[in-house]
Structure formats: C-alpha cells, structure tokens
Design a protein around this motif. Structure first.
Motif, PDB file in Angstrom:
ATOM      1  N   ALA A 112       0.893  -1.131   0.020  1.00 24.42           N
ATOM      2  CA  ALA A 112       0.095  -0.033  -0.174  1.00 24.42           C
ATOM      3  C   ALA A 112       0.955   1.222   0.072  1.00 24.42           C
ATOM      4  CB  ALA A 112      -0.911  -0.084   1.155  1.00 24.42           C
ATOM      5  N   PRO A 113       0.548   2.376  -0.611  1.00 23.14           N
ATOM      6  CA  PRO A 113       1.189   3.586  -0.350  1.00 23.14           C
ATOM      7  C   PRO A 113       1.453   4.099   0.868  1.00 23.14           C
ATOM      8  CG  PRO A 113      -0.869   3.811  -1.604  1.00 23.14           C
ATOM      9  CD  PRO A 113      -0.909   2.597  -1.416  1.00 23.14           C
ATOM     10  N   PRO A 114       2.237   4.812   1.325  1.00 19.75           N
ATOM     11  CA  PRO A 114       2.419   5.222   2.734  1.00 19.75           C
ATOM     12  C   PRO A 114       1.054   6.162   3.105  1.00 19.75           C
ATOM     13  CG  PRO A 114       4.570   5.355   1.652  1.00 19.75           C
ATOM     14  CD  PRO A 114       3.535   5.073   0.460  1.00 19.75           C
ATOM     15  N   ALA A 130       7.162   2.283   1.922  1.00 19.65           N
ATOM     16  CA  ALA A 130       7.824   3.434   1.216  1.00 19.65           C
ATOM     17  C   ALA A 130       8.810   2.815   0.298  1.00 19.65           C
ATOM     18  CB  ALA A 130       8.358   4.414   2.076  1.00 19.65           C
ATOM     19  N   GLY A 131       8.402   2.051  -0.742  1.00 16.73           N
ATOM     20  CA  GLY A 131       9.402   1.670  -1.834  1.00 16.73           C
ATOM     21  C   GLY A 131      10.553   1.159  -1.143  1.00 16.73           C
ATOM     22  N   PRO A 136       8.436   5.703   5.417  1.00 10.21           N
ATOM     23  CA  PRO A 136       8.573   6.839   4.687  1.00 10.21           C
ATOM     24  C   PRO A 136       9.038   8.054   5.581  1.00 10.21           C
ATOM     25  CG  PRO A 136       6.391   6.694   5.418  1.00 10.21           C
ATOM     26  CD  PRO A 136       7.193   5.304   5.769  1.00 10.21           C
ATOM     27  N   LEU A 137       9.381   7.634   6.763  1.00  7.28           N
ATOM     28  CA  LEU A 137      10.021   8.632   7.774  1.00  7.28           C
ATOM     29  C   LEU A 137      11.790   8.485   7.907  1.00  7.28           C
ATOM     30  CD1 LEU A 137       7.514   7.294  10.547  1.00  7.28           C
ATOM     31  CD2 LEU A 137       7.359   9.112   9.086  1.00  7.28           C
ATOM     32  N   LEU A 162       1.436  16.284  14.379  1.00  7.03           N
ATOM     33  CA  LEU A 162       1.822  15.472  13.255  1.00  7.03           C
ATOM     34  C   LEU A 162       1.221  15.584  11.916  1.00  7.03           C
ATOM     35  CD1 LEU A 162       2.517  12.302  15.521  1.00  7.03           C
ATOM     36  CD2 LEU A 162       4.095  13.694  14.333  1.00  7.03           C
ATOM     37  N   PHE A 165       2.764  17.483   9.247  1.00  9.31           N
ATOM     38  CA  PHE A 165       4.017  16.975   9.013  1.00  9.31           C
ATOM     39  C   PHE A 165       3.848  15.789   8.363  1.00  9.31           C
ATOM     40  CE2 PHE A 165       7.049  13.906  10.842  1.00  9.31           C
ATOM     41  CZ  PHE A 165       8.231  14.807  10.099  1.00  9.31           C
ATOM     42  N   GLU A 168       2.878  16.628   4.743  1.00  9.17           N
ATOM     43  CA  GLU A 168       3.891  17.226   3.918  1.00  9.17           C
ATOM     44  C   GLU A 168       5.044  16.193   3.566  1.00  9.17           C
ATOM     45  OE1 GLU A 168       5.720  21.559   4.232  1.00  9.17           O
ATOM     46  OE2 GLU A 168       5.034  20.749   6.021  1.00  9.17           O
ATOM     47  N   LEU A 169       5.209  15.186   4.222  1.00 11.21           N
ATOM     48  CA  LEU A 169       6.198  14.043   3.901  1.00 11.21           C
ATOM     49  C   LEU A 169       5.524  13.450   2.717  1.00 11.21           C
ATOM     50  CD1 LEU A 169       7.405  12.480   7.074  1.00 11.21           C
ATOM     51  CD2 LEU A 169       8.342  14.349   5.968  1.00 11.21           C
ATOM     52  N   GLY A 170       4.343  13.356   2.415  1.00  7.12           N
ATOM     53  CA  GLY A 170       3.682  12.718   1.336  1.00  7.12           C
ATOM     54  C   GLY A 170       2.840  11.613   1.616  1.00  7.12           C
ATOM     55  N   LEU A 171       2.628  11.353   2.837  1.00  2.00           N
ATOM     56  CA  LEU A 171       1.780  10.420   3.217  1.00  2.00           C
ATOM     57  C   LEU A 171       0.333  10.949   2.962  1.00  2.00           C
ATOM     58  CD1 LEU A 171       4.559   9.907   5.189  1.00  2.00           C
ATOM     59  CD2 LEU A 171       2.939   8.300   6.541  1.00  2.00           C
ATOM     60  N   ILE A 172      -0.432   9.657   2.582  1.00  5.38           N
ATOM     61  CA  ILE A 172      -1.789  10.015   2.334  1.00  5.38           C
ATOM     62  C   ILE A 172      -2.591   9.832   3.860  1.00  5.38           C
ATOM     63  CG2 ILE A 172      -3.949   8.952   1.201  1.00  5.38           C
ATOM     64  CD1 ILE A 172      -2.073   7.695  -0.961  1.00  5.38           C
ATOM     65  N   LEU A 174      -5.758   8.927   5.756  1.00  3.96           N
ATOM     66  CA  LEU A 174      -6.889   8.049   5.805  1.00  3.96           C
ATOM     67  C   LEU A 174      -8.008   8.416   6.818  1.00  3.96           C
ATOM     68  CD1 LEU A 174      -5.504   4.353   4.978  1.00  3.96           C
ATOM     69  CD2 LEU A 174      -6.515   6.183   3.319  1.00  3.96           C
TER      70      LEU A 174
ATOM     71  N   ARG B 146      13.515  18.434   0.444  1.00  2.37           N
ATOM     72  CA  ARG B 146      12.723  17.327   0.219  1.00  2.37           C
ATOM     73  C   ARG B 146      13.660  16.680  -1.007  1.00  2.37           C
ATOM     74  NH1 ARG B 146       6.824  16.291  -0.188  1.00  2.37           N
ATOM     75  NH2 ARG B 146       6.767  14.096  -0.624  1.00  2.37           N
ATOM     76  N   TYR B 149      16.608  15.241   0.230  1.00  2.00           N
ATOM     77  CA  TYR B 149      16.260  14.188   1.105  1.00  2.00           C
ATOM     78  C   TYR B 149      16.088  12.892   0.028  1.00  2.00           C
ATOM     79  CZ  TYR B 149      13.843  10.877   4.144  1.00  2.00           C
ATOM     80  OH  TYR B 149      13.214   9.847   4.898  1.00  2.00           O
ATOM     81  N   GLN B 226       8.895  21.693  10.481  1.00  2.00           N
ATOM     82  CA  GLN B 226       9.180  20.325  10.896  1.00  2.00           C
ATOM     83  C   GLN B 226       9.679  19.334   9.748  1.00  2.00           C
ATOM     84  OE1 GLN B 226       6.411  18.475  13.176  1.00  2.00           O
ATOM     85  NE2 GLN B 226       7.774  16.785  13.880  1.00  2.00           N
ATOM     86  N   TRP B 231      13.895  16.526   6.807  1.00  2.00           N
ATOM     87  CA  TRP B 231      14.590  16.013   5.621  1.00  2.00           C
ATOM     88  C   TRP B 231      15.839  16.568   5.535  1.00  2.00           C
ATOM     89  CZ3 TRP B 231       9.701  18.536   2.898  1.00  2.00           C
ATOM     90  CH2 TRP B 231       8.748  17.598   2.747  1.00  2.00           C
ATOM     91  N   TRP B 557      11.366   7.162  -2.306  1.00  2.42           N
ATOM     92  CA  TRP B 557      10.082   6.523  -2.377  1.00  2.42           C
ATOM     93  C   TRP B 557       8.904   7.026  -2.933  1.00  2.42           C
ATOM     94  CZ3 TRP B 557       5.552   8.169  -0.183  1.00  2.42           C
ATOM     95  CH2 TRP B 557       5.803   9.066   0.736  1.00  2.42           C
ATOM     96  N   ILE B 561       7.229   4.106  -5.473  1.00  2.00           N
ATOM     97  CA  ILE B 561       5.885   3.447  -5.236  1.00  2.00           C
ATOM     98  C   ILE B 561       5.085   3.793  -6.362  1.00  2.00           C
ATOM     99  CG2 ILE B 561       5.930   3.783  -2.778  1.00  2.00           C
ATOM    100  CD1 ILE B 561       3.602   6.214  -3.111  1.00  2.00           C
ATOM    101  N   ALA B 565       3.164   0.274  -6.052  1.00  2.43           N
ATOM    102  CA  ALA B 565       2.163   0.289  -4.764  1.00  2.43           C
ATOM    103  C   ALA B 565       0.811  -0.040  -5.629  1.00  2.43           C
ATOM    104  CB  ALA B 565       2.116   1.785  -4.147  1.00  2.43           C
ATOM    105  N   GLY B 566      -0.017  -0.661  -4.489  1.00  4.38           N
ATOM    106  CA  GLY B 566      -1.277  -1.116  -4.839  1.00  4.38           C
ATOM    107  C   GLY B 566      -2.169   0.159  -4.402  1.00  4.38           C
ATOM    108  N   ARG B 594      -0.362   8.943  -6.412  1.00  4.42           N
ATOM    109  CA  ARG B 594      -1.339   9.850  -6.744  1.00  4.42           C
ATOM    110  C   ARG B 594      -1.040  10.123  -8.369  1.00  4.42           C
ATOM    111  NH1 ARG B 594      -0.912  13.694  -2.394  1.00  4.42           N
ATOM    112  NH2 ARG B 594      -0.214  12.016  -1.078  1.00  4.42           N
TER     113      ARG B 594
END
Lengths: 362, 945
Positions: A112-114, A130-131, A136-137, A162, A165, A168-172, A174, B146, B149, B226, B231, B557, B561, B565-566, B594
C-alpha cells in the motif's frame, strides 16, 4: 568504499539484517519476531509485487531460514505477520488486470502507498510501504515509532502537530472511517439467517475432505478447543475449514446432519472485500449470540487503564477499531488482549456489542 | 551611514574574494554578514535616498546589490519586481532594472561573484542575478530539502563528490516541485556548492564554500518547518556518513562497474526461460527478455528508431505493440503461449525491418542454450534458467524440453512430469539428492545435464532483488549483503574473492558453513567467487561458485511507489447504494499513488451473476482527483445508463489503474419478494407483478397515472400476475402486502413515431381541487409515494419521476407563495441564465429580508440547527413572523419536503393554514432554496469547465 569481507556470527548477521530493514534495536532481543518479519514482508512486497501471497510468504520464509528458528514456527509467524499486514492495510490484496499474462492467482499482493490514520489520543498509525526505503520517515522520526505487533504508531512529542507534518512528507491521510471499513450493523439473528439462506441455495454434497468445524456447543471462551472433526452428534449450520491441496484451509459454512455435510458455502466472497476468516468469525459470533451464549469480553483494571480480554479471534475491522483507541497488550488467559484508556471503554464495548454481539463478562 | 556601510561591505566582499581565489569558490551577495536589523535599516535608508534623489545612486551600488539580493531571498516566488516595489516604495518611479543587473555584473567582476547560468538565467536575465545570489530563496527551501532528502543515497553513491557530478544529479532528479525550483536546479554549480556546504558545515575549514553565518541563516530558515528540518537533518546525516566512509577507505577499492578493469558479468545476453507456480500448484512458463533499451543505447542508436516499426512476440501473431514497447518489455517477464514458435529464432518479430535494429537484436532476442533447458528454483519461488546446465546437490530444478525425455532417464532421476499447458514445452520437476548414484549421473548425462560439487551462496535475512535480464541480484547502498556459505560436500575451508581482491580463506568444520558480510559495497557490479577445499580426497578443490551482485542507490520512495504500490477503491459509507453514490450522498475515492490515472467502467450483471454489458465511464488523470471521479460516476444518472442502473440485479464499478491492477465496488440490487416487470411487445407494453412472497396475505394493487399522478385507481391482483397492458406515458404501480409497499414507476413511450424531442414531453396535471392549505399533507404524501418508488422501469422513467415531483412541489408552492410567484420561481429555475433580482423583490415585506436571504449561505439545509436559527432570526428581525415553528416548517418544506411526516392525516393542518397566511415567509424559504440550488449549479458548471 572498502571491500570488507568479514566472517560474522549469526547474531551479527541478524543485526545487519535488522538495520537494513530499518527495524529498531530495542526489539532485537526478540530475534526473528512478528514485527521484524512484518518489516521483511513490507520490503519483499515492494520487490516482488505483483505476486500472489504464497510467493511473498515463501520468499520471506526462505530468507530467514539461516537463523535459528523452528521451521514451523517461522511458517506460522510469517503467515500471521502477512495476515496482520493485510488486515491493517500495509499490504493490499488486489485483482490483477484482466490482460495480465501471468495470472497465476486470482489475487495478487502489492504494497500500500504510505498513509496515516489519526488515533483518538492524537498519535498516528503509519501504514504502507515506502518503496526501497521501506519507511517514509527519516531515521530520527523512525526511531520514535512504537511497534504493536506489525502495527507502527507515531506519537507526538509535546505540542507537535503530526498531521500536517506527515501530509507534507507525502503520506496519504486516511480517515478512521475509511480505514475501518466497517460492515453494517445488524442483529445477530438477522445476520445468521442471511447466511443460512445463502447456504440453503447451494447444491447438495455429501463429502468434504479434511473438514473441521467449530462446535457451537463448546464454550466460546476456549477458541481452539471448539475445533473438532465432524462427528455424529453434530447437526445444523457450522463454521468450518476444509483442506485444499495447496495453501491454507478454506473457510466455509457447512450444514451437517449427524456429522455428515450436505451443503457447504465457501466464505471466499472477495467482492465483499472482507476476509473469509472475518466473515467466519462474525457469523460464529452471531450464532453464539443467537444461541443465547454470546461471546464475552473481560475487563481488567491496570494502572489507570483497562485491559479488554477477548476469547475468540476478532475480524480485522474490529482489531483496527481497537488499534485506533488502544493498543494490543500481553494476553492473560485469553486469546487476545487490548489496553484501553478508561474513557474509551464504554464506547468500545458498545461497538463490540453492536457489531459482534459480544457482551461484558459478569 | 550608507557610505560607511558601503565601504565596510566592499572590504568584506573583497576579503572573501581573496580568500576564495585559490580554491575557486565564487562569492554570493547574500554573504554580506549583516544582521537583520542592519538589513532593515539599510533598506529603509536606501528607499529614502531614492525618493529624495530620484535616481539610483552609483555611489551605493553595492548596497543596492545587497538589498536586491535580500528581496530575492525573501520574495514569495511570484513576482520579483512587485516585491521590490513593496520594499522600495518609489522604485516604480525612479528605479531602473537594467542598472541593478549592471551592478550585479560589476559585483561578479570585482569580487569573483557568482554568475548565474542555464536557460532560466538567459530568459530572466535581470532577476536571475539577485535570485541566484540569494543562494537558496526562502520559497524554494522546503522543496530543496525534500529534493536533497530524496536524492541522499544517489548523491552518496558517487565515488567522489565533484561539483559537476553533484549538480547534475540534483538537476536530473525528479524534483516534483514548481517550475521555478526546476530552474533553480539548472544552477548546477550553485546547488552542488550548497550541498557540499551543508554537508561540511561541521568541518572547521579555514575557507568555507559559503560563509558560516550565511549558511547558518539558511539552515535556520530551512528548519523552520518540521518536515524540512527532518529532511535536511537526515540528508546531512547520510552525506556526512558517506564522507566518513570515503575518507576511511584505505584498503582495496572494489566495484564501480564503469571503471576500467572493473568486474565484468559472465551472464550471456539473451532470453532466459522462467517459470512461476500458481496458488493451485500449476506451473506456467515464460521468458525474460534482456534490457533492449540498454543494447540500443550501447549501439549508439536513438530510441526513436523503434518508432519506425511495430513488434510482437513470435507466439502471438495478432498482438502487435508499438516499437517502443521494446524498451519496457525487459522490465517484466512475459508468459509464453507456445514454446515451439520461439525456438531457434528471435522471440520478437518486427513488422518492418529497420536498418541495423534486427541484426543488432537477433542474437540478444534468442532463447539462450538449447533443449533441455535447466531452471533452478530460487528462494523467491520462481524457477529461472541457469547457464551451463549443471545441477547441484540438494537443489530443485525444472527441466523444460521441446520433446519428451527418454523414459529411462525420467525413471532413474525420479522426474515428475509437469504440464505447463504450453504447446511445445514438456516439463519435469527434478529434486537433486545430497549424493547422486552412478545411475543417476548417467541419467543426467543422457539428458545433457552435468553435475558439480560446489560451494553454495545464499543471501541471508533479506529477500534478494533479481535482475532476471542481467542474471544477478541487486542490492542497495544502504544494505550490507550478508551471505551464508555452505558446500555440497564436506570442506576444510572456503576461499572467497570479491572482484579482484586477494583470496580470503575461511576455515570451517562440520557443518561446512560460514556467514560472511560484504560490508557496504560501492555502486556497480561486484563478483564474488566462492570455492573450497574438500575435507577428503586429498584436498580436492570444489568448482567455484560465482555470485554477481549489482549495487545501486535506493530510488526515492515517492518515485518508487508509482511502479509498485497498490490501490484501493473505497466507498463511504461502506453499505451505500449506487443511487447514493450517483446522488453524491456517498463518497467514492481511490487511495493509491497519486500520479496514477484511473479508468472506471460500469459492469451490469444479470440474475445469474453474468456480465451483460460493460460501459467505460472514462479516465481520471490522478487517483486523488475525487471531483473527477464524481464527474464520471454522475454519468450513471443519465440515459442510457440510468435505466440499466435501475434494473440490473447487480452493478459493479471497476477501477483499473494502469498496469497496477483492478479493484471493484459491487452494488447488488435488493431483490424484493414482490416486484414489477415491464416488457415491450410488438404493439404494446405490459406490466407484470412477480410475487415470490409466498404468504397468505392479501395483495392490494393500485395505479397512479403519470398524467394524473394524484388519482388513485384500484386494480385486481390476479390479472397483474399474468401481465396487463399499460398505455403511455405510464403509471406508478403499487402492491401493498403485509403493510409493505412494493412500487414501480413504469414509463411507456408514445405509440406514434417520434419526430421531435417535444414528442417525448408529457403533460402532468395535479387535480385542481387540491389547492388549499389543508391539502398540503395529501400532496406531501403523494410526493413521498412517487419518490419512494423502488423500481424505475422503461425509458425516461427517472425523468418522469422527477417531473411528477416537480408538479407536486409546484402545487404546494402555489398554495403557500401564490401562483404568480411560484410560476416565476419555476421559470427562473429552468432559465438558462436566471436572474433572481425580480423574484427577490417580489418576496414581500422588508427588502432587507430578501437581501439577507440572498446573501446568506443556506447550503447546510434545514437539517442544520444553525441554518434554522438564522432563518428564524431573520424572519423575526424583518417582522415577517415571530413563530419559530412556522419558520422551521417553511424551511423544511422548501429544502426537504420528503422529510416532513405527520402521524395522522390532519396533524399539522393548522400550521399549514397558518403558513399560507404568511406568503412572505414561505416565499422567503423557497427563495433561499432556489438561490442555493442555482449557486450549486454554477459551481458544478465551473467544475465541468
């Protein structure tokens, strides 16, 4: 970079593997533990995807075979870890495209994507792969993760927010509702009757090889003790597992007459997107409740918090719900236990009663 | 003050320039060393001077360079000169842009200042100077952190940190940010120096590449967020660790596949056979095609030559692919349909011979070796072809042959026959024991297979990545390969060589096993050879086993992905109906990478569960575009799909995301024990009741014709079981049994041939007698009856349902608001370009009431207590009504008439009568709803545009 060939011990090899998997050192004493295997499965899922789950399981099992661990125990832990990752949504089971020439399984797994889910207490459940980086952290934040089984939880430090944060790291993000994927609420008799009707529509049979069933008459507080081979005193609809040539036994609903099956229905209804075992456990709970012996949850007070002890496995969505409000803890004369803050207890018990007809042990 | 600062800065920059001359580091204007208060004072003083002198003073040119740079550092990235004008109030009147550029050029000349380069600096020849001299403007800092990183491992995988190489890596990486950031990356020298400065901030060099104070300012600003702090810290940590490893390399330096004398792969270039096992245990055979893109590149050909032809697999005559598909075919494995079509010739056929291409690829595209082929079962469960056809003890193999093997060999080797289901391919499973007998060795030789005693090399703890085309495993720079060595035979010692390093001897006892770590290897190809000396037979040496591994940096990553990724389609709430989805009451979203596009199909099923029809709804470019997905799903509410949605026993929404896979949401239509069917005959339509209830309860049948929807006609039950003719435009049919109603709207087209769209129209008449306030409960009950019809049968049935609803609502509005106002409101609703002004004026009462109704946001509807409270407040303020119950009733009637229910028919009549006496209140409520609907339509139109 120096070519530094060194002969190392198994323990040193384990440390290197753990570091490559970005797994914390504090859990190292547990060796090839469930969370470590979970992390190895995450990494392997990215490498092997798309692949059927048995390929993923096998590859990870094989990679750990050099470490001192009983083969059967390794097999069980790997299967449990993958099951949990699928339940939580770290790894997804999907259908391959129709034109995929390598359709070797009706379902394939992909990482699953992060993503993250906010818990009631403000901490975050971190999901996905994260691949090649696996998590992803950054390593600094990764160290803050608390591992509950295969589940990773990140707690805020002080007033840290969080949510932006992680986004912004790119996590979706849910929502809790999206992540839980709860079935509709219905009464136990209604749920039982709906499945019984479906079973009645199936064609008659007379033999099922390698069948085991859950004996409704036995106490619901000893789950493994309820599994029996069909015998002449068993009648009516039961949850069963039937052996297949390859892979784990299949969950089914079976109608017995003096221990002889005369109708059965496989619970592999994938389009309903619920795992067969989840369907089976919920039906069993409906049967128990309808028979006047509902499954129970026991409350234990501990250091200002409450432990909920369950005596049968819970569907994955119920475990996800518990993960949102509490955390899994060491079980005590039960099948699984969850530690909850006091103020979440009433709502959680109501949830268990609404969805699974579980009642509080007197 | 200006002169003194100018002189001080001149000395400062001159000194910096002299220090850096030897090292070749450029000077940046941001390295002025002024404190923030000094900068502010300088800016205001310069601005005052410009206003006073009305000309840019050449005497203070250096100060203008510094201030211009400061503006470049802090501006929002949108319009530089606007920001400049805001900072220097009279800039627009007296400033000259070209002068600023000239002074920057002067700065570069006098102090060895930085020269911006790249396409962007050519196109933006003035602002490129102050922005480049700002080193890393604030608006780019998050993106830079980013990016750094993401590339941290790629940057450290370089054998040395040269400025040119680092800049190129940063430029070539996938920035995924703004175009301005991409232009920033074009300044490769600047970005490379910045990376080195960030890495080496902890090193107390006498002459840093960027002044410490300036670098500290950049880092402080960068760490303001943050995520950026995280990063940056991580990237610097990795860069610094790599620096330590680099400086600590004292021994043999291995790897680096591009260096002369570097290890070469022995793997032949060609097509290899692979086989995978299904979950049911069946084996499927396929091929792994080499990396054609690499071969073409090495031959000096451009990929565009592939556009001149099409290509297909030799066993799939009708499946042509664009020539460029060759570039991606090597990324995966291809299942084959027939082995015999692939033997002895290239496995790919070109439609047209392209000069040089076919000859170049002819050898590379042939299956390596000849029948029988030996495939070793690898740790990941996939069987891959091995070269040399030597089997090893304790290993499992598949043998693929184009003809059946000799029965004697099959028997002696205990081969298990495998049915690949592929014409021309005969398969056998071979499990090699730890010791082979003479008979078994002879049997192997008879089928052209050899046997060797070798050392074994197995990766430990980490599932290997297989590069099937290159025949080697792939490891990351972050992974330390750990290998377990064992032998087919008892050995005294293992001998290990990595690349060209000296032999390492590892003594072993029993069992002959050792675990070795290779350390962190440098990127490139590495070859490990493991041999051994047997414990007996006078120290006989084992055949060396070769293990090739390629080391590379991890892919960031966010990029990684996309390929793997699924995704998952979600429905909220989980038990929502398709009707709710189409109406926007339930949410459908796809969670996944995405950057992927999603294609949505609607699949209709019959009662047997078979697909009857499938419709493509369209494609949305990004999975995260929920509005786009909603636009596609809305198509299900329009004909011809709407009718099918209503009648299909099950509808599945299929989400196909490129090659990643498929997910679906299933919507079964609830099958009711009593239901209606409409069938078209040659000359008429017939409606039939299906009764599967099987109880003894009486069934009461009623009809309401579409043309007169409030007129109830009772009918007999029995005739409807056989089917009754029904005339145009159709009717609402209800069957009531056991206090449950089973209803359907059956729409019947006109008998005459349709010539215009008007022929589809129908006149709907609500009885004129239903025209008093006390009739409103009856009208609401009828509205509910029609709206709650469970089935919509026949063409335009949904349209007819809507038309009947409008007729009832219109009658209610006419009773309460007056016929004239209600008609004008209706006209307004259906107008192409509606104007609400006249309607607002006609509400009555104080003009302020209508104005506030127009201005307020009523979107939450009557269910929202805040909305109700506001409506009650306005009605009271403008003295329309001080009765909250009437106000709430008016609002509910306008926004959600179906939700109004009374336990008895007469209940609430007094309220309706009361409401009818205050038409201004009712008009106000209907007006609020109309204004809300029209505004929502406008938003939807904008979305579509």
């Amino acid at each position: 970079v120096t070519v530094a060939l060194t002969v190392i011990s198994e323990a040193a090899a384990f440390t290197r593997v753990r570091e490559a998997l970005r797994f914390p050192a504090y859990d190292a004493a547990n060796g090839v533990s469930l969370p470590l295997i979970g992390q190895a499965l995450r990494r392997a899922a990215h490498i092997l995807a798309p692949c059927p789950r048995h390929e993923l399981e096998r590859a990870v099992r094989q990679s750990f075979k050099g470490f001192a661990l009983d083969a059967e125990e390794l097999t069980n832990r790997t299967a449990d870890a993958l099951e949990a990752l699928l339940a939580y949504g770290d790894i997804l089971e999907m259908q391959p495209p129709a034109d995929d020439p390598w359709t070797i399984s009706p379902l394939i797994v992909r990482p699953a994507p992060p993503a993250f889910v906010q818990r009631k207490a403000g901490s975050m459940i971190i999901l996905g792969v994260a691949g090649e980086e696996i998590t992803p952290l950054s390593s600094e934040v990764n160290k803050r993760l608390a591992w509950h089984g295969v589940l990773r939880i990140l707690a805020p430090e002080g007033a840290e927010n969080l949510r932006p944060f992680l986004a912004e790291l790119g996590l979706i993000e849910l929502s809790e509702r999206t992540w839980l994927r709860l079935p509709p609420i219905e009464s136990a008799p209604h749920h039982r009757a709906a499945w019984t009707r479906r079973l009645a529509d199936t064609a008659p049979i007379s033999v099922i090889e390698g069948l085991e069933v859950l004996d409704i008459r036995k106490s619901p507080t000893f789950y493994s003790g309820r599994w029996v081979e069909p015998h002449s005193t068993l009648n009516g609809v039961h949850i069963g597992r039937r052996a297949q040539r390859y892979g784990a036994s299949l969950w089914c609903l079976v109608d017995l007459a003096a221990g002889v099956p005369h109708r059965f229905l496989d619970l592999a209804l994938r389009r309903e997107r619920e795992r067969p075992c989840d369907l089976a456990w919920r039906i069993q709970m409906a049967m128990d409740a309808d028979a006047g012996a509902p499954q129970r949850v026991r409350l234990r007070q501990t250091d200002g918090q409450v432990v909920l002890d369950f005596f049968s496995p819970l569907p994955s969505w119920a475990e996800r719900k518990l993960a949102v409000v509490g955390e899994r803890t060491a079980r005590h004369r039960s099948l699984l236990s969850y530690l909850l803050p006091q103020h979440e207890v009433d709502e959680t018990i109501k949830f268990m009663n609404d969805y699974l007809w579980i009642t509080l042990e007197a | 003050m200006l002169a003194e600062t100018h002189a001080r800065l001149h000395e400062h920059f001159l000194s910096l320039s002299l220090q850096r001359t030897v090292l070749g580091y450029p000077v940046y204007a941001l390295e002025h060393g002024l404190a923030s208060s000094e900068i502010e004072l300088l800016r205001t003083t310069l601005a005052r001077e410009l206003s006073r002198q009305r000309i840019l003073s050449p005497a203070h040119w250096l100060l203008w360079v510094v201030i211009a740079t400061e503006i470049g550092y802090t501006y929002d990235g949108d319009e530089y000169w606007n920001s400049f004008a805001e900072a220097i109030p009279d800039w627009q009147r007296y400033g000259v842009r070209a002068t600023i550029r000239a002074w920057f050029v002067d700065f570069a000349r006098r102090y060895r200042g930085f020269h911006p380069t790249g396409r962007w600096s050519q196109h933006f020849s003035i602002i490129a100077w102050p922005i480049a001299h700002a080193i890393l403007p604030r608006d780019l800092q998050g993106q830079f952190a980013r990016h750094l990183y993401g590339l941290r491992y790629a940057l450290t995988s370089q054998p040395e940190f040269s400025i040119g190489k680092l800049g190129s890596i940063l430029q070539a990486g996938d920035p995924g940010g703004s175009s301005r950031f991409q232009h920033f990356l074009d300044q490769t020298e600047l970005t490379a120096r910045l990376v080195l400065a960030l890495r080496d901030e902890d090193v107390q060099d006498a002459v840093p590449a960027i002044q410490r104070q300036t670098l500290a300012r950049l880092v402080t600003d960068l760490e303001g967020r943050q995520s950026a702090r995280d990063w940056l810290r991580e990237a610097r940590k990795i860069l610094r660790e790599a620096r330590m490893r680099e400086s600590g390399a004292l021994g043999y330096r291995g790897g680096g596949g591009t260096e002369a004398g570097a290890p070469q792969s022995e793997s032949s270039c060609g097509v290899r056979l692979v086989a995978r096992q299904s979950s049911e245990g069946a084996w499927l055979v396929g091929i792994k095609i080499p990396d054609v893109g690499k071969i073409i590149q090495q031959a000096g050909l451009a990929p565009k030559v592939l556009d001149q032809t099409r290509v297909r697999l030799a066993d799939r005559p009708d499946h042509w692919m664009p020539g460029r598909a060759l570039l991606s075919l090597g990324h995966g494995e291809q299942r084959i349909g027939s082995l015999q079509d692939l033997i002895g010739a290239p496995v790919l056929r070109f439609e047209r011979d392209v000069k040089g291409l076919s000859a170049l690829l002819s050898e590379a595209l042939c299956i390596i070796g000849s029948s029988p082929w030996l495939l070793r079962l690898q740790d990941d469960g996939v069987a891959r072809q091995v070269l040399g056809n030597h089997v090893r003890a304790n290993q499992s193999y598949l043998i693929v042959s184009d003809t059946p093997l000799e029965p004697a060999s099959v028997c002696d080797l205990k081969l298990r026959v495998i049915d690949f289901g592929t014409p021309g391919a005969v398969g056998y499973f071979l499990s090699v024991p730890s010791v082979l007998s003479a008979t078994e060795l002879q049997a192997l030789a008879a089928i052209k297979l050899g046997y060797a005693l070798r050392a074994n090399i197995e990766p430990m703890g980490l599932v290997p990545r297989w590069d099937g085309a290159a025949g080697c495993t792939v490891w990351l720079t972050t992974e330390e390969p750990v290998l377990r060595l064992s032998a087919d035979h008892r050995v005294r010692e293992f001998t290990v060589t990595i690349d060209r390093s000296p032999v390492v001897r590892i003594p072993v006892s029993n069992p002959p096993e050792a675990i070795v770590s290779l350390g962190y290897l440098s990127p490139g190809l590495h070859v490990i050879e493991v041999g051994g000396t047997a414990a007996e037979t006078h120290g006989r040496r084992l055949e060396p086993e070769r293990f090739e591994l390629t080391i590379r940096a991890p892919v960031p990553w966010v990029q990684g992905i996309r390929d793997q990724a699924g995704f998952r389609a979600i429905l909220e709430p989980a038990d929502a109906s398709l009707e709710s989805v189409v109406a926007g009451k339930a949410r459908v979203a796809v969670i996944g990478p995405r950057e992927r596009s999603v294609t949505i199909d609607a699949r209709f099923f019959n009662l047997n569960g078979h697909v009857t029809e499938s419709f493509g709804l369209g494609t949305v470019a990004s999975l995260t575009d929920e509005a786009g997905i909603r636009r596609l799903l809305v198509k299900l509410a329009k004909e011809p799909l709407a009718e099918k949605v209503q009648t299909a026993p099950r509808v599945d929404l299929i989400f196909l995301v490129d090659e990643l896979g498929v997910d679906s949401l299933s919507f079964p239509l609830k099958v009711r024990p009593l239901r209606w069917r409409l069938t078209a005959g040659d000359h008429d339509y017939r409606v039939r009741l299906i009764d599967e209830a099987g109880n003894d309860q009486r069934v009461i049948i009623s009809l309401y014709e579409i043309a007169q929807p409030d007129r109830k006609l009772d009918a007999d039950y029995a005739p409807y079981l056989d089917g009754q003719a029904i005339g145009p435009p159709g009717a609402l049919l209800t069957a009531v049994c056991d206090n449950r109603r089973y209803s359907a709207i059956a729409s019947v087209p006109p008998h005459q041939r349709l010539t215009t769209l008007n022929d589809l129209g129908v006149t709907i008449t609500v009885s004129p007698t239903l025209n008093e306030a006390q009739h409103i409960p009856r009208l609401l009950a009828l509205l509910r009856l029609w709206n709650h019809a469970q089935q919509s049968l026949g063409p335009l049935s949904l349209l007819r349902k809507a038309e009947v609803s409008v007729a009832f609502e219109q009658r209610i509005a006419a009773i309460l608001c007056g016929t004239g106002w209600a008609d004008r409101a209706r006209a307004c609703r259906s107008a192409a370009d509606p104007s609400l002004e006249q309607l607002r004026r006609d509400i009555g009462g104080s003009p302020g009431f209508g104005a506030r109704l127009r201005a307020n946001d009523w979107r939450s509807g009557a269910d929202d207590p805040a909305v109700c409270a506001e409506f009650i407040r306005l009605a009271a303020v403008y003295q329309v009504s001080d009765n909250p119950a009437l106000c709430t009733l008016a609002l509910r009637l306008a926004f959600a008439p179906l939700a109004i229910k009374f336990s008895t028919r007469d209940e609430g009549i007094s309220n309706w009568v009361g409401l009818a006496q205050i038409p201004t209140l009712a008009r106000g409520a209907f007006f609020a709803r109309l204004a809300t609907n029209l505004s929502a339509q406008k938003v939807r139109a904008t979305e579509v545009a």
